[in-house]
Enzyme design. Structure first.
Site, short mmCIF file in Angstrom:
data_model
loop_
_atom_site.label_atom_id
_atom_site.label_comp_id
_atom_site.label_asym_id
_atom_site.label_seq_id
_atom_site.Cartn_x
_atom_site.Cartn_y
_atom_site.Cartn_z
CE LYS A 1 36.31 37.11 38.24
NZ LYS A 1 35.27 38.08 38.13
CB SER B 1 38.20 40.86 36.97
OG SER B 1 36.91 40.50 37.42
CB SER C 1 33.93 41.44 36.81
OG SER C 1 35.36 42.34 36.95
#
Ligand code: GLN
Length: 474
Positions: free
Chosen positions: A79, A154, A178
């Site tokens: 990420k 996210s 997330s």
């Protein structure tokens, strides 16, 4: 190399290891196939912020294999909130569009040492604020099972990368859901360990009392392998718990005496019928296959989770984001976008003297009650089974005009974050519309072995870690 062949390699470390050991792989061909698939996944689903050069990927693959490092070059993604030396790191925020860090996060260093090959940095909601990746300052990612829908967030790009089979695993971050929520909406496994398991040094901070590094992957055995390589004390992060045991899968015979709690009272409203059905299917499965006992439990303060979180998380975020003051990271495009501005304002307000007691302090008290609810529940049952999300993947644009609707996506993931307990989302099956349905197991602090063992047993029987979306016109 065909897509199915590549997926067999990224989808199972055993397969990868075997192929490397038997010298069946031409690494030039592997690097080329990975790059082609990265490009395809980028074109169709916009999963990445930065893709590394093929020559760099190949060089690292070779080195990792030659030096016999533990992961033997197994290709992964991160990420884009993890600082990677020399590789652009943006948190999917325009403000950091050109930021090339001079140092690396501890997790990245540990993975380099362990011989993982980093291929790309994955797209997310800017700063980790969101549940759909629509808040990315670059572009939204798309659901691999239906590109008109969101992949979740996210860590949406991360879930897409693993779901499509280009990435073996993605190192992600979960503050309120997330990792688990995008894993559920995109049909993969989302592993959020106990708060304080993995170092956050070099992870761009959102809400420091909640931020938890974890893994999005497929087979739970592989996730445990990666977990064991990256967890544990770090002199650069004092919040890591020093005495962590190795997570080990328990034999099915040991699982027979378990009691699983379920929470009918929290599922009364707004939960999709098919998710409720999935809960019943999983209950029946564990009852029949293992003789597990199911007990109804109550978490009376669960329903205050979202409200509590949306005071605490923005408060901490407003403090963490104050470092982007224009002096340290530049300010040409002073680009805090809507959701970040909203959170800075809410956070600053909650922390202001005069409001502090009414909001921030009050939220801390409710957080404690939620934590105590979990401790009480874990005196009665070993683990909890609950939905990861109220619905399957929603349409792009469907909720983006209404922040509250998006906040409610995390109604089932936030409480475990507030309590700091581990939670894992796993794929149950595809819905009647062909969209992934995921559920979550939540356990006591540092009892990852219970959760992973139950999910390993499910995967062994149901083979859900082998479910892939069709992404090419074959
Ligand atoms: N969706 C939640 C939020 O917007 C959680 C995000 C996260 O876990 N990083 O804050």
């Amino acid at each position: 190399m065909k897509l199915t062949e590549l997926r067999q390699l990224t989808g199972s470390f055993d397969n990868w290891q075997k192929a490397i050991n038997n010298k069946e792989l031409d690494l030039v061909e592997v690097a080329e196939s990975l790059e082609n698939l990265l490009q395809l996944v980028q074109d169709k689903y916009q999963a990445f912020i930065t893709i590394r050069e093929r020559s760099e990927i190949l060089k690292e693959l070779r080195e990792n294999v030659e030096k016999r490092r533990p992961l033997l070059g197994w290709p992964f993604t991160m990420k884009d909130i993890f600082i990677t030396k020399g590789i652009r790191t943006t948190a999917s925020a325009k403000l950091l569009e050109d930021y090339i860090p001079p140092y690396s996060s501890t997790v990245y260093k540990r993975l380099q040492k362990a011989g993982g090959t980093l291929m790309a940095k994955t797209n997310c909601d800017a700063w980790g604020f969101g549940a759909s990746t629509e808040n990315s300052d670059f572009y939204p990612s798309r659901n691999p099972y239906d590109p008109t829908r969101v992949p979740g967030g996210s860590s949406g790009g991360a879930a897409v990368a693993v779901a499509t089979g280009v990435s073996s695993f993605d190192i992600s971050e979960d503050t309120g859901g997330s990792i688990r929520q995008p894993a559920a909406l995109s049909g993969v496994t989302g592993f959020k360990p106990t708060y304080g398991s993995i170092s956050r040094y070099g992870a761009i901070a959102f809400s420091s009392s909640l931020d938890t590094v974890g893994i999005i992957g497929r087979r739970i055995e592989d996730i445990i392998r990666v977990f064991s390589l990256i967890k544990g004390p770090d002199k650069l992060d004092a919040t890591v718990y020093p005495q962590q045991k190795l997570t080990q899968l328990m034999l099915p015979s040991k699982l027979r005496n378990l009691t699983i709690g379920y929470l009918p009272e929290i599922m009364k409203e707004g939960v999709d019928k098919e998710i409720l059905q999935a809960i019943n299917e999983v209950k029946d499965f564990y009852k029949q296959e293992l003789g597990v006992i199911f007990k109804e439990v109550k978490l009376p303060h669960f329903k205050y989770g979202v409200a509590t979180y949306y005071v605490l998380a923005p408060s901490e975020a407003s403090s963490n984001l104050s470092r982007y003051d224009g002096n340290r990271y530049g300010c040409d495009r002073t680009a805090f976008t809507d959701e970040a501005i909203r959170r800075i304002i809410i956070g600053t307000f909650s922390l202001a003297s005069g409001y502090y007691d009414a909001y921030y302090l009050q939220a801390l008290k409710v957080r404690r009650l939620i934590y105590e609810d979990f401790l009480r529940a874990f005196n009665l049952v070993d683990v909890l089974l609950l939905p990861t999300t109220p619905t399957s993947a929603f349409k792009i644009g469907e909720k983006s005009g209404d922040p509250l609707q998006l906040y409610l996506q995390d109604i089932f993931t936030i409480p475990a974050s507030l309590a700091g307990v581990p939670g894992i989302s796993f794929l149950v099956r595809l819905s009647s519309r062909g969209l992934p349905l995921g559920l979550q197991l939540v356990g006591p602090h540092f009892k990852e072995d219970l959760l992973t063992s139950l999910i390993a047993f499910w995967q062994e029987k149901k083979k859900t870690h082998l479910v892939y979306p069709q992404i090419e016109d074959e």
